[in-house]
Design a protein around this motif. Structure first.
Motif, PDB file in Angstrom:
ATOM      1  N   ILE A   1       3.638  10.590  -1.366  1.00 35.20           N
ATOM      2  CA  ILE A   1       4.561   9.889  -0.422  1.00 35.20           C
ATOM      3  C   ILE A   1       3.909  10.472   0.836  1.00 35.20           C
ATOM      4  CG2 ILE A   1       6.694   9.363   0.274  1.00 35.20           C
ATOM      5  CD1 ILE A   1       6.249   8.778  -2.728  1.00 35.20           C
ATOM      6  N   LEU A   2       3.481   9.410   1.649  1.00 37.73           N
ATOM      7  CA  LEU A   2       2.501   9.887   3.021  1.00 37.73           C
ATOM      8  C   LEU A   2       3.464   9.381   4.222  1.00 37.73           C
ATOM      9  CD1 LEU A   2      -0.859   8.574   1.688  1.00 37.73           C
ATOM     10  CD2 LEU A   2       0.246  10.724   1.385  1.00 37.73           C
ATOM     11  N   ASP A   3       3.392  10.352   5.144  1.00 42.01           N
ATOM     12  CA  ASP A   3       3.767   9.945   6.509  1.00 42.01           C
ATOM     13  C   ASP A   3       2.889   9.152   6.918  1.00 42.01           C
ATOM     14  OD1 ASP A   3       5.109  10.310   9.161  1.00 42.01           O
ATOM     15  OD2 ASP A   3       3.649  11.553   9.515  1.00 42.01           O
ATOM     16  N   TRP A   4       2.771   8.322   8.106  1.00 43.97           N
ATOM     17  CA  TRP A   4       1.938   7.322   8.843  1.00 43.97           C
ATOM     18  C   TRP A   4       1.383   8.209   9.885  1.00 43.97           C
ATOM     19  CZ3 TRP A   4       0.536   2.231   7.811  1.00 43.97           C
ATOM     20  CH2 TRP A   4       1.186   1.742   6.778  1.00 43.97           C
ATOM     21  N   ALA A   5       1.756   8.154  11.216  1.00 41.27           N
ATOM     22  CA  ALA A   5       1.232   8.565  12.304  1.00 41.27           C
ATOM     23  C   ALA A   5       0.726  10.319  12.229  1.00 41.27           C
ATOM     24  CB  ALA A   5       2.041   8.425  13.731  1.00 41.27           C
ATOM     25  N   GLY A   6      -0.463  10.604  12.417  1.00 35.75           N
ATOM     26  CA  GLY A   6      -0.871  12.015  12.049  1.00 35.75           C
ATOM     27  C   GLY A   6      -1.215  12.408  10.760  1.00 35.75           C
ATOM     28  N   THR A   7      -0.974  11.377   9.803  1.00 35.26           N
ATOM     29  CA  THR A   7      -1.131  11.731   8.409  1.00 35.26           C
ATOM     30  C   THR A   7      -2.087  10.962   8.033  1.00 35.26           C
ATOM     31  OG1 THR A   7       1.206  12.724   8.073  1.00 35.26           O
ATOM     32  CG2 THR A   7       0.085  11.827   5.980  1.00 35.26           C
ATOM     33  N   VAL A   8      -2.011   9.517   7.957  1.00 32.79           N
ATOM     34  CA  VAL A   8      -2.981   8.710   7.486  1.00 32.79           C
ATOM     35  C   VAL A   8      -3.485   7.965   8.582  1.00 32.79           C
ATOM     36  CG1 VAL A   8      -3.118   6.618   6.030  1.00 32.79           C
ATOM     37  CG2 VAL A   8      -1.851   8.298   5.430  1.00 32.79           C
ATOM     38  N   VAL A   9      -2.856   7.666   9.570  1.00 26.87           N
ATOM     39  CA  VAL A   9      -3.313   6.718  10.879  1.00 26.87           C
ATOM     40  C   VAL A   9      -3.096   7.553  12.203  1.00 26.87           C
ATOM     41  CG1 VAL A   9      -3.229   4.580  10.033  1.00 26.87           C
ATOM     42  CG2 VAL A   9      -1.556   5.303  11.412  1.00 26.87           C
ATOM     43  N   ASP A  10      -3.547   7.515  13.097  1.00 29.93           N
ATOM     44  CA  ASP A  10      -3.430   7.930  14.368  1.00 29.93           C
ATOM     45  C   ASP A  10      -3.624   9.497  14.572  1.00 29.93           C
ATOM     46  OD1 ASP A  10      -2.573   8.387  17.034  1.00 29.93           O
ATOM     47  OD2 ASP A  10      -0.444   7.971  16.695  1.00 29.93           O
TER      48      ASP A  10
ATOM     49  N   GLU B   1      -7.784   5.888  -8.541  1.00 30.29           N
ATOM     50  CA  GLU B   1      -8.454   5.737  -9.572  1.00 30.29           C
ATOM     51  C   GLU B   1      -7.803   6.865 -10.811  1.00 30.29           C
ATOM     52  OE1 GLU B   1     -12.325   6.587  -8.503  1.00 30.29           O
ATOM     53  OE2 GLU B   1     -12.814   4.481  -7.534  1.00 30.29           O
ATOM     54  N   GLN B   2      -7.245   7.719 -10.380  1.00 28.29           N
ATOM     55  CA  GLN B   2      -6.871   8.579 -11.295  1.00 28.29           C
ATOM     56  C   GLN B   2      -5.463   8.248 -11.795  1.00 28.29           C
ATOM     57  OE1 GLN B   2      -7.065  12.720  -9.509  1.00 28.29           O
ATOM     58  NE2 GLN B   2      -8.492  12.080  -8.243  1.00 28.29           N
ATOM     59  N   GLY B   3      -4.850   7.207 -11.002  1.00 27.35           N
ATOM     60  CA  GLY B   3      -3.586   6.774 -11.750  1.00 27.35           C
ATOM     61  C   GLY B   3      -2.542   7.078 -10.647  1.00 27.35           C
ATOM     62  N   LEU B   4      -2.668   7.677  -9.402  1.00 25.23           N
ATOM     63  CA  LEU B   4      -1.499   8.036  -8.698  1.00 25.23           C
ATOM     64  C   LEU B   4      -0.996   6.845  -7.848  1.00 25.23           C
ATOM     65  CD1 LEU B   4      -2.786  10.892  -9.403  1.00 25.23           C
ATOM     66  CD2 LEU B   4      -1.617  11.723  -7.147  1.00 25.23           C
ATOM     67  N   ARG B   5       0.173   6.834  -7.603  1.00 21.68           N
ATOM     68  CA  ARG B   5       0.690   5.689  -6.759  1.00 21.68           C
ATOM     69  C   ARG B   5       0.909   6.095  -5.159  1.00 21.68           C
ATOM     70  NH1 ARG B   5       5.108   4.059 -11.530  1.00 21.68           N
ATOM     71  NH2 ARG B   5       3.272   3.587 -13.080  1.00 21.68           N
ATOM     72  N   ILE B   6       0.788   5.515  -4.301  1.00 22.54           N
ATOM     73  CA  ILE B   6       0.722   5.945  -2.919  1.00 22.54           C
ATOM     74  C   ILE B   6       1.897   5.343  -2.324  1.00 22.54           C
ATOM     75  CG2 ILE B   6      -0.629   6.003  -0.898  1.00 22.54           C
ATOM     76  CD1 ILE B   6      -1.968   7.290  -3.267  1.00 22.54           C
ATOM     77  N   GLY B   7       3.035   6.209  -1.734  1.00 20.42           N
ATOM     78  CA  GLY B   7       4.090   5.518  -1.170  1.00 20.42           C
ATOM     79  C   GLY B   7       3.975   6.080   0.187  1.00 20.42           C
ATOM     80  N   SER B   8       4.960   5.545   1.193  1.00 23.90           N
ATOM     81  CA  SER B   8       4.893   6.078   2.648  1.00 23.90           C
ATOM     82  C   SER B   8       6.261   5.692   3.140  1.00 23.90           C
ATOM     83  CB  SER B   8       3.715   5.336   3.218  1.00 23.90           C
ATOM     84  OG  SER B   8       3.791   3.951   3.098  1.00 23.90           O
ATOM     85  N   CYS B   9       6.487   6.477   4.261  1.00 22.35           N
ATOM     86  CA  CYS B   9       7.509   6.364   5.061  1.00 22.35           C
ATOM     87  C   CYS B   9       7.131   6.928   6.354  1.00 22.35           C
ATOM     88  CB  CYS B   9       8.934   7.134   4.571  1.00 22.35           C
ATOM     89  SG  CYS B   9       8.690   8.780   3.939  1.00 22.35           S
TER      90      CYS B   9
ATOM     91  N   ARG C   1      -3.741   0.478   2.549  1.00 23.80           N
ATOM     92  CA  ARG C   1      -2.493  -0.556   1.933  1.00 23.80           C
ATOM     93  C   ARG C   1      -2.026   0.426   1.027  1.00 23.80           C
ATOM     94  NH1 ARG C   1      -7.212  -3.184   2.354  1.00 23.80           N
ATOM     95  NH2 ARG C   1      -7.250  -5.257   3.647  1.00 23.80           N
ATOM     96  N   PRO C   2      -0.657   1.107   1.379  1.00 23.87           N
ATOM     97  CA  PRO C   2       0.004   1.820   0.423  1.00 23.87           C
ATOM     98  C   PRO C   2       0.651   0.803  -0.594  1.00 23.87           C
ATOM     99  CG  PRO C   2       1.287   1.813   2.531  1.00 23.87           C
ATOM    100  CD  PRO C   2      -0.104   1.412   2.972  1.00 23.87           C
ATOM    101  N   ASP C   3       1.180   1.538  -1.702  1.00 21.90           N
ATOM    102  CA  ASP C   3       1.727   0.498  -2.523  1.00 21.90           C
ATOM    103  C   ASP C   3       3.096   0.241  -2.022  1.00 21.90           C
ATOM    104  OD1 ASP C   3      -0.148   0.601  -4.334  1.00 21.90           O
ATOM    105  OD2 ASP C   3       0.164   3.107  -4.950  1.00 21.90           O
ATOM    106  N   HIS C   4       3.899   1.035  -1.230  1.00 20.91           N
ATOM    107  CA  HIS C   4       5.123   0.855  -0.839  1.00 20.91           C
ATOM    108  C   HIS C   4       5.504   1.581   0.566  1.00 20.91           C
ATOM    109  CE1 HIS C   4       9.307  -0.263  -1.302  1.00 20.91           C
ATOM    110  NE2 HIS C   4       9.707   0.912  -0.977  1.00 20.91           N
TER     111      HIS C   4
END
Length: 279
Positions: free
Chosen positions: A18-27, A126-134, A155-158
Motif C-alpha cells: 500500500i503506497l503513498d503518492w507524493a514522495g513515495t511513487v511520484v514527486d 509479476e510475483q503476484g503482489l497487488r499494488i494499493g495506494s492512498c 497505474r496502481p490497482d486501487h
C-alpha cells in the motif's frame, strides 16, 4: 486454492503493498503539496510560512495539515502577532479553499514517477503482489493526479483519497484497510505500507501492517531529484540520517532510500512471515 496461494506465491508471503503518492511513487522530494501551502498562505492572508514549516505536518489530510501548520509554535506566534488571535477554523477553511485550486493546477507538474520505481512495481506484479495506494490529497486533487501519473506509466490497482472515508485519514488505519478490502487481501500482516512521512507510518502500524519508511525520496529529505543527483556522499548522509531517525522513531520496521530499493525488504519480510513473525 486462490491465485495468491500458488507455489510461486505461497500463503505465507506478502500479498500487497500500500503506497503513498507524493514522495513515495511520484514527486521526488514531495514538492507539490509543500510549495502550494506556502503559496496559499501568501495569497489568502499575505502571510509567510517557510517550506520547512510547511513540511512538518506532511502526510495528514490537507485541511488537517493546514490546521496543524497553524498551531506550530513558530507559525502561531507570528500569526497572533499579526492578527491578534490563534488561527480560527474559518481561517483554516479559507486557506483550504485557496489551496485546493492551486494544488489541482500544480499537481500534474509533479506526476513523474520517481526514478527506478516503475520497474520494481512491474516486478512485484509479476510475483503476484497487488499494488494499493492512498494519499493525504483529497479526491479532487487525486482525480487530476491519477490520470497524469497513468500517462507516465504508474497505474496502481486501487487508490483512496484522504476524504473518501467518513472515518477520516491518517494517522488512522482506514485508507490502508480500504485498500485491503478492495484488493481482496486475506490478512493485514501480509501487507506492507510504504510512506515517506510519519503519519503514513502510523497509518500502517495502526492497520497492523509491516511499514517501510523512505528516507531520501520524500518529505523528510526534502530535495529534488536533480539536487539529489549532484549531491556529494557526505551531504546525502547528513540529510538521510535525521530523516531515517524520524521514520524509525515513528515505528517503521524498515527504512530505505526510495521505493526502488524495496525488493530485499520484501524478501526479508517473506522470510519472517515463514517463521511465524507478525508486524
Amino acid at each position: 486454492m486462490t491465485d495468491m496461494q500458488t507455489a510461486s506465491h505461497p500463503a505465507t508471503d506478502v500479498q500487497g503493498v500500500i503506497l503513498d503518492w507524493a514522495g513515495t511513487v511520484v514527486d521526488f522530494g514531495s514538492f507539490a503539496p509543500t510549495s502550494i501551502f506556502v503559496e496559499a498562505f501568501a495569497r489568502a492572508f499575505d502571510f509567510e510560512v517557510t517550506l520547512e514549516e510547511a513540511r512538518q505536518p506532511m502526510g495528514l489530510g490537507k485541511w488537517d495539515h493546514i490546521a496543524t501548520l497553524g498551531r506550530l509554535p513558530s507559525v502561531d506566534s507570528r500569526w497572533q502577532a499579526r492578527f491578534g488571535h490563534p488561527m480560527s477554523r474559518d481561517e483554516v477553511d479559507h486557506l483550504y479553499h485557496t489551496f485546493m485550486p492551486l494544488q489541482i493546477a500544480a499537481v500534474t507538474r509533479f506526476a513523474a514517477p520517481i526514478p527506478g520505481v516503475l520497474p520494481v512495481l512491474a516486478s512485484l506484479r509479476e510475483q503476484g503482489l497487488r499494488i494499493g495506494s492512498c494519499s493525504g490529497y483529497p479526491r479532487p486533487v487525486m482525480e487530476t493526479l491519477v490520470p497524469a501519473a497513468a500517462e507516465q506509466g504508474y497505474r496502481p490497482d486501487h487508490w483512496v483519497a484522504t476524504d473518501d472515508l467518513k472515518a477520516g485519514g491518517r494517522p488512522g488505519p482506514w485508507m490502508a484497510l480500504a485498500n485491503v478490502i478492495a484488493l481482496g487481501i486475506g490478512a493485514v500482516h501480509r501487507c506492507i505500507k510504504v510512506d515517506d512521512a510519519v503519519p503514513g507510518i502510523s497509518e500502517g502500524l495502526n492497520a497492523g501492517m509491516w511499514t517501510v519508511g523512505l528516507s531520501v525520496s520524500g518529505n523528510e529529505f526534502g530535495a529534488t531529484w536533480e539536487e539529489f543527483a549532484v549531491m556529494g556522499q557526505e551531504e546525502v548522509a547528513a540529510r538521510r540520517a535525521p530523516a531515517e531517525a524520524k521514520l524509525r522513531a515513528a515505528g517503521a520496521h524498515y527504512v530505505i532510500d526510495t521505493l526502488a530499493d524495496i525488493a530485499p525488504v520484501i524478501a526479508d519480510i517473506n522470510r519472517r512471515l515463514a517463521l511465524g513473525e507478525r508486524p
